[in-house]
Write a protein that holds these residues in place. Structure first.
Motif, PDB file in Angstrom:
ATOM      1  N   MET A   1     -23.394 -29.502  98.703  1.00 29.14           N
ATOM      2  CA  MET A   1     -23.864 -30.284  97.549  1.00 29.14           C
ATOM      3  C   MET A   1     -24.943 -31.256  97.990  1.00 29.14           C
ATOM      4  N   GLY A   2     -26.093 -31.244  97.357  1.00 27.49           N
ATOM      5  CA  GLY A   2     -27.187 -32.135  97.694  1.00 27.49           C
ATOM      6  C   GLY A   2     -27.040 -33.474  97.011  1.00 27.49           C
ATOM      7  N   PRO A   3     -27.895 -34.468  97.361  1.00 30.41           N
ATOM      8  CA  PRO A   3     -27.793 -35.796  96.781  1.00 30.41           C
ATOM      9  C   PRO A   3     -27.991 -35.809  95.282  1.00 30.41           C
ATOM     10  N   ASN A   4     -28.850 -34.904  94.756  1.00 24.51           N
ATOM     11  CA  ASN A   4     -29.041 -34.914  93.319  1.00 24.51           C
ATOM     12  C   ASN A   4     -27.790 -34.424  92.597  1.00 24.51           C
ATOM     13  N   THR A   5     -27.020 -33.502  93.251  1.00 22.96           N
ATOM     14  CA  THR A   5     -25.756 -33.069  92.674  1.00 22.96           C
ATOM     15  C   THR A   5     -24.786 -34.231  92.599  1.00 22.96           C
ATOM     16  N   ALA A   6     -24.810 -35.094  93.626  1.00 23.78           N
ATOM     17  CA  ALA A   6     -23.939 -36.273  93.601  1.00 23.78           C
ATOM     18  C   ALA A   6     -24.271 -37.148  92.404  1.00 23.78           C
ATOM     19  N   ARG A   7     -25.579 -37.287  92.125  1.00 21.17           N
ATOM     20  CA  ARG A   7     -25.970 -38.075  90.960  1.00 21.17           C
ATOM     21  C   ARG A   7     -25.442 -37.432  89.686  1.00 21.17           C
ATOM     22  N   GLU A   8     -25.603 -36.099  89.572  1.00 18.21           N
ATOM     23  CA  GLU A   8     -25.161 -35.417  88.364  1.00 18.21           C
ATOM     24  C   GLU A   8     -23.654 -35.563  88.170  1.00 18.21           C
ATOM     25  N   ASN A   9     -22.902 -35.486  89.285  1.00 20.78           N
ATOM     26  CA  ASN A   9     -21.465 -35.704  89.178  1.00 20.78           C
ATOM     27  C   ASN A   9     -21.176 -37.118  88.715  1.00 20.78           C
ATOM     28  N   GLY A  10     -21.976 -38.080  89.224  1.00 17.71           N
ATOM     29  CA  GLY A  10     -21.779 -39.462  88.816  1.00 17.71           C
ATOM     30  C   GLY A  10     -22.014 -39.652  87.340  1.00 17.71           C
ATOM     31  N   ALA A  42     -28.620 -46.704  92.304  1.00 20.88           N
ATOM     32  CA  ALA A  42     -27.649 -45.615  92.276  1.00 20.88           C
ATOM     33  C   ALA A  42     -28.148 -44.358  91.579  1.00 20.88           C
ATOM     34  N   SER A  43     -29.062 -44.494  90.618  1.00 23.90           N
ATOM     35  CA  SER A  43     -29.373 -43.398  89.698  1.00 23.90           C
ATOM     36  C   SER A  43     -30.874 -43.154  89.594  1.00 23.90           C
ATOM     37  N   SER A  44     -31.230 -41.885  89.388  1.00 23.06           N
ATOM     38  CA  SER A  44     -32.637 -41.534  89.125  1.00 23.06           C
ATOM     39  C   SER A  44     -32.877 -41.265  87.643  1.00 23.06           C
ATOM     40  N   ARG A  45     -31.942 -41.631  86.803  1.00 24.27           N
ATOM     41  CA  ARG A  45     -32.032 -41.296  85.372  1.00 24.27           C
ATOM     42  C   ARG A  45     -33.215 -42.005  84.703  1.00 24.27           C
ATOM     43  N   LEU A  46     -34.005 -41.223  83.965  1.00 31.55           N
ATOM     44  CA  LEU A  46     -35.072 -41.763  83.127  1.00 31.55           C
ATOM     45  C   LEU A  46     -34.688 -41.519  81.669  1.00 31.55           C
ATOM     46  N   PRO A  47     -34.368 -42.560  80.921  1.00 36.38           N
ATOM     47  CA  PRO A  47     -34.088 -42.356  79.499  1.00 36.38           C
ATOM     48  C   PRO A  47     -35.264 -41.696  78.795  1.00 36.38           C
ATOM     49  N   ASP A  67     -31.844 -44.277  95.399  1.00 34.19           N
ATOM     50  CA  ASP A  67     -31.368 -44.177  96.782  1.00 34.19           C
ATOM     51  C   ASP A  67     -30.400 -43.004  96.873  1.00 34.19           C
ATOM     52  N   PRO A  68     -30.884 -41.810  97.247  1.00 33.12           N
ATOM     53  CA  PRO A  68     -30.002 -40.649  97.309  1.00 33.12           C
ATOM     54  C   PRO A  68     -28.787 -40.906  98.201  1.00 33.12           C
ATOM     55  N   GLY A  69     -27.629 -40.508  97.714  1.00 36.52           N
ATOM     56  CA  GLY A  69     -26.395 -40.631  98.487  1.00 36.52           C
ATOM     57  C   GLY A  69     -25.698 -41.964  98.383  1.00 36.52           C
ATOM     58  N   ALA A  70     -26.399 -43.002  97.940  1.00 39.66           N
ATOM     59  CA  ALA A  70     -25.811 -44.339  97.940  1.00 39.66           C
ATOM     60  C   ALA A  70     -24.635 -44.457  96.973  1.00 39.66           C
ATOM     61  N   LEU A  71     -24.761 -43.849  95.792  1.00 40.95           N
ATOM     62  CA  LEU A  71     -23.660 -43.939  94.833  1.00 40.95           C
ATOM     63  C   LEU A  71     -22.439 -43.172  95.328  1.00 40.95           C
ATOM     64  N   GLY A  72     -22.646 -42.009  95.933  1.00 40.60           N
ATOM     65  CA  GLY A  72     -21.517 -41.254  96.470  1.00 40.60           C
ATOM     66  C   GLY A  72     -20.765 -42.046  97.523  1.00 40.60           C
ATOM     67  N   VAL A  73     -21.495 -42.652  98.456  1.00 42.21           N
ATOM     68  CA  VAL A  73     -20.861 -43.498  99.479  1.00 42.21           C
ATOM     69  C   VAL A  73     -20.138 -44.661  98.817  1.00 42.21           C
ATOM     70  N   SER A  74     -20.781 -45.290  97.849  1.00 44.63           N
ATOM     71  CA  SER A  74     -20.196 -46.452  97.183  1.00 44.63           C
ATOM     72  C   SER A  74     -18.899 -46.097  96.472  1.00 44.63           C
ATOM     73  N   ARG A  75     -18.872 -44.932  95.838  1.00 42.16           N
ATOM     74  CA  ARG A  75     -17.661 -44.539  95.108  1.00 42.16           C
ATOM     75  C   ARG A  75     -16.508 -44.225  96.060  1.00 42.16           C
ATOM     76  N   HIS A  76     -16.810 -43.604  97.184  1.00 39.52           N
ATOM     77  CA  HIS A  76     -15.768 -43.419  98.194  1.00 39.52           C
ATOM     78  C   HIS A  76     -15.226 -44.777  98.642  1.00 39.52           C
ATOM     79  N   LEU A  77     -16.125 -45.705  98.940  1.00 44.67           N
ATOM     80  CA  LEU A  77     -15.703 -47.030  99.397  1.00 44.67           C
ATOM     81  C   LEU A  77     -14.898 -47.763  98.331  1.00 44.67           C
TER      82      LEU A  77
END
Length: 268
Positions: A1-10, A42-47, A67-77
């Motif tokens: 799973m790439g960093p953008n997938t982590a964002r989509e899961n988020g 955490a997010s690359s979302r553009l409304p 910041d790719p990966g930052a939200l995934g790390v943060s959620r684990h923490l």
């Protein structure tokens, strides 16, 4: 799973968040651990209202957008530490919540080497609208979380999680992780010592950034200004480019933060 997938899961998990308005999200708002986590980028979302800001798809997925990966790390923490986690679900290309509202790069017309046409020559009214959309509610929500914890008699250590590129403007960055601090070095010193104990070489001490670079706004505002122990963590984004990397670095940072809590007298 790439960093953008982590964002989509988020984004898919938004419905499970306990609090937050249209843009600001709070995971585990009632967490009782001593750490309060922040993830400014955490997010690359553009409304839809912003279109593509004149950028191609690759640029909108690149580090200039988030910041790719930052939200995934943060959620684990957040789970490991039972920590509240506050984050804006909005690309920093719209507005950078980790900058003072007077900063020239609050809404970047040039990000690293990439021009952002949709941010060029913005009128003051649009600047104010974007501040009201995300910057003000993000920082208000952090304040509310910290105030509620203080009212409940809970200690709060403010920790901001970021990621950075292996190469910046042609210059390589050898550090796998950087620990940033300003006047208050209590958490940073304990974390650096523990990461070295874990066998991690080349831990960056105020590298690849330092507070003087203007990147410490959120931690300074909600940590140092309140007299709270605080730190900013930067993980090189090739280290957290997939789910395994996010989990590994969350475990490393969990151990380092727990060592810091012991040093602060807040328990493990």
């Amino acid at each position: 799973m790439g960093p953008n997938t982590a964002r989509e899961n988020g984004l898919a998990e938004r419905a499970g968040n306990e609090a937050g308005g249209d843009v600001v999200r709070v995971d585990n708002a009632k967490g009782r651990g001593s750490i309060v986590l922040l993830c400014d980028h955490a997010s690359s979302r553009l409304p839809a209202e912003f279109g593509d800001l004149g950028l191609d798809a690759a640029s909108r997925r690149a580090h200039i957008a988030w910041d790719p990966g930052a939200l995934g790390v943060s959620r684990h923490l957040s789970r490991l530490l039972d920590a509240p986690l506050v984050w804006p679900d909005l690309s920093r290309l719209v507005i950078d919540c980790n900058r003072d509202t007077a900063a020239p790069d609050l809404i970047p017309a040039l990000s690293e080497l990439t021009e952002v046409p949709g941010n060029r020559d913005l009128p003051g009214t649009e600047r104010a609208r974007r501040i009201a959309l995300a910057h003000t509610p993000f920082h208000d929500r952090i304040g509310e979380v910290l105030d509620a914890r203080a009212a409940d008699g809970l200690a709060s250590v403010v920790v901001s999680i970021h990621s950075y590129t292996p190469v910046y403007k042609g210059v390589s960055r050898p550090w796998p992780v950087g620990i940033l601090s300003n006047r208050d070095r209590r958490v940073a010193d304990a974390m650096i010592a523990d990461l070295v104990r874990q066998g991690i070489a080349d831990v960056g001490d105020n590298q690849p950034y330092a507070p003087g670079d203007g990147v410490y706004y959120t931690v300074g505002r909600h940590g140092e200004a309140r007299g709270l122990a605080c730190v900013m963590v930067e993980v090189r984004n090739d280290e957290i480019a997939d789910a395994a990397g996010e989990s590994l670095w969350a475990a490393r940072l969990d151990a380092a933060l727990k060592a810091a809590l012991v040093a602060l007298g807040e328990g493990g």
